[in-house]
Write a protein that holds these residues in place. Sequence first.
Motif, PDB file in Angstrom:
ATOM      1  N   TYR A  27      -7.044  19.852  52.245  1.00 49.02           N
ATOM      2  CA  TYR A  27      -6.817  19.471  50.850  1.00 49.02           C
ATOM      3  C   TYR A  27      -6.136  20.535  49.982  1.00 49.02           C
ATOM      4  O   TYR A  27      -5.479  20.192  49.011  1.00 49.02           O
ATOM      5  N   TYR A  29      -3.581  22.722  50.259  1.00 51.16           N
ATOM      6  CA  TYR A  29      -2.127  22.676  50.123  1.00 51.16           C
ATOM      7  C   TYR A  29      -1.706  21.481  49.257  1.00 51.16           C
ATOM      8  O   TYR A  29      -0.847  21.595  48.381  1.00 51.16           O
ATOM      9  N   ALA A  30      -2.368  20.343  49.512  1.00 59.04           N
ATOM     10  CA  ALA A  30      -2.031  19.135  48.743  1.00 59.04           C
ATOM     11  C   ALA A  30      -2.351  19.319  47.264  1.00 59.04           C
ATOM     12  O   ALA A  30      -1.597  18.888  46.390  1.00 59.04           O
ATOM     13  N   TRP A  31      -3.479  19.979  46.983  1.00 54.56           N
ATOM     14  CA  TRP A  31      -3.837  20.188  45.579  1.00 54.56           C
ATOM     15  C   TRP A  31      -2.883  21.169  44.896  1.00 54.56           C
ATOM     16  O   TRP A  31      -2.545  21.010  43.722  1.00 54.56           O
ATOM     17  N   GLU A  33       0.255  21.597  45.680  1.00 58.11           N
ATOM     18  CA  GLU A  33       1.516  20.879  45.437  1.00 58.11           C
ATOM     19  C   GLU A  33       1.374  19.874  44.292  1.00 58.11           C
ATOM     20  O   GLU A  33       2.298  19.698  43.490  1.00 58.11           O
ATOM     21  N   THR A  34       0.204  19.234  44.216  1.00 54.84           N
ATOM     22  CA  THR A  34      -0.036  18.303  43.101  1.00 54.84           C
ATOM     23  C   THR A  34      -0.004  19.053  41.771  1.00 54.84           C
ATOM     24  O   THR A  34       0.606  18.588  40.797  1.00 54.84           O
ATOM     25  N   VAL A  37       3.498  19.771  40.765  1.00 59.13           N
ATOM     26  CA  VAL A  37       4.168  18.610  40.166  1.00 59.13           C
ATOM     27  C   VAL A  37       3.687  18.381  38.724  1.00 59.13           C
ATOM     28  O   VAL A  37       4.478  18.090  37.827  1.00 59.13           O
ATOM     29  N   LEU A  38       2.370  18.552  38.495  1.00 60.19           N
ATOM     30  CA  LEU A  38       1.835  18.346  37.136  1.00 60.19           C
ATOM     31  C   LEU A  38       2.379  19.402  36.170  1.00 60.19           C
ATOM     32  O   LEU A  38       2.718  19.086  35.016  1.00 60.19           O
ATOM     33  N   LEU A  40       5.161  20.933  36.553  1.00 63.66           N
ATOM     34  CA  LEU A  40       6.576  20.574  36.388  1.00 63.66           C
ATOM     35  C   LEU A  40       6.719  19.593  35.234  1.00 63.66           C
ATOM     36  O   LEU A  40       7.627  19.692  34.408  1.00 63.66           O
ATOM     37  N   ARG A 160      13.047  19.238  46.234  1.00 66.16           N
ATOM     38  CA  ARG A 160      12.623  18.069  47.018  1.00 66.16           C
ATOM     39  C   ARG A 160      13.228  18.090  48.416  1.00 66.16           C
ATOM     40  O   ARG A 160      12.581  17.701  49.395  1.00 66.16           O
ATOM     41  N   THR A 161      14.488  18.552  48.515  1.00 71.41           N
ATOM     42  CA  THR A 161      15.166  18.488  49.815  1.00 71.41           C
ATOM     43  C   THR A 161      14.722  19.606  50.767  1.00 71.41           C
ATOM     44  O   THR A 161      15.114  19.590  51.933  1.00 71.41           O
TER      45      THR A 161
ATOM     46  N   PHE B 146      -1.483  11.993  33.552  1.00 72.97           N
ATOM     47  CA  PHE B 146      -1.662  13.015  34.589  1.00 72.97           C
ATOM     48  C   PHE B 146      -2.170  12.360  35.872  1.00 72.97           C
ATOM     49  O   PHE B 146      -1.790  12.764  36.972  1.00 72.97           O
ATOM     50  N   ARG B 153       1.889  11.821  43.765  1.00 70.48           N
ATOM     51  CA  ARG B 153       2.117  12.874  44.762  1.00 70.48           C
ATOM     52  C   ARG B 153       1.229  12.665  45.990  1.00 70.48           C
ATOM     53  O   ARG B 153       1.629  12.953  47.109  1.00 70.48           O
ATOM     54  N   TRP B 154       0.023  12.156  45.752  1.00 75.39           N
ATOM     55  CA  TRP B 154      -0.925  11.985  46.869  1.00 75.39           C
ATOM     56  C   TRP B 154      -0.550  10.833  47.793  1.00 75.39           C
ATOM     57  O   TRP B 154      -1.093  10.731  48.898  1.00 75.39           O
ATOM     58  N   PHE B 157       0.580  12.321  50.872  1.00 75.61           N
ATOM     59  CA  PHE B 157      -0.430  13.014  51.694  1.00 75.61           C
ATOM     60  C   PHE B 157      -1.382  12.037  52.387  1.00 75.61           C
ATOM     61  O   PHE B 157      -2.152  12.441  53.248  1.00 75.61           O
TER      62      PHE B 157
END
Lengths: 193, 158
Positions: A27, A29-31, A33-34, A37-38, A40, A160-161, B146, B153-154, B157
Amino acid sequence: MLNEWLLSVARFLDAQDWSTQIHESIYLYAWIETTHVLTLMVFLGMLFVIDLRMLGLAFPNVRASTIAERLDKPMMIGLVLMVITGFLLYYAIPVRTTQSLWFRIKVVLIVFAAINAFAFRARMQASVNTWDTDPTPPRHIRMGAAASILLWAGVVVTGRTIAYDWFDCHKELPYAMYWAAGCVDEMAAFASE
Amino acid sequence: MDLYPFFDWLDTSLLADISKAYGGVFAVVQMFHLLGMSVLGGMVLVGDLRLLNVVMRDTPSEIVIENTHKWFGIGLATMIISGIFMSSAVSLKLYYNEMFWAKMSALAVGIAFFYLVRRPLLSVPHEGIRPGVLRLMALTSIAIWFTVAASGRWIGFS
């Protein structure tokens, strides 16, 4: 020379336990990255409000200086969080990211965006008193705002790329592409052929 | 209402042909998706942070809110149009993805909240609205959008 040095730094980071743990966590890494994005959304959101005002496309009845000054702080908070999470994403996968052509273009675009931001701010502060209440700012201000939006759009698309492997080192590429992506080992193999 | 036929049609549409065949086109459309999200997010945050008295305290909140409506709509339209294109690449997979439906639910709540609650309520002078109501509305709005961004994004995943 620079490519070798960047790769050695990336390999040093890659050898650290924390880098592996972030990369392999279910989780974390996913958090990260999330959150990237937020933040951003916070940073680019504020930046777009300012740039759209400078283009004369939004908030025409609010002073340009008011928009720029009042939104500067939340924009910078978003930027700081975005840079921290961005570094953590790089830290989790340092070698592949260092040898990503898209990541390299992204970094160059960020440098250009920063230079544009400093130049834009200086130009604005020098002349804002003469056009502050005008719905449409002068041409040189609009050009700076348009450049800002285009550069950050470039940062977003190259960010993104990075996920695509079109120009990864394991692909068969021309020597110039290996050089641009920093594929040190492949360049050496190319030279020995 | 079962939306499977729509996703099935999308999977074999011209959009799907393009999005599946051209990764570069997909990446550029995804850029527009993120830029649309940023424009929408910027307008939401500026408006809501003004209602919370965090930013632009020297500008009447009515003026700030009024100025955000047009670009909120543009950001939302950009997000939806680019989102449909992006969905076409993996439409049947998305149909069975719980996180995708979580995002769609959050998006529907966000749109309904914006156009049916926030905008009508804020169309009157804000002096006549209890400060607690304004703050609650701003916090709810930020939380919803949010959630939309994070759940989006999820999808990747899950």
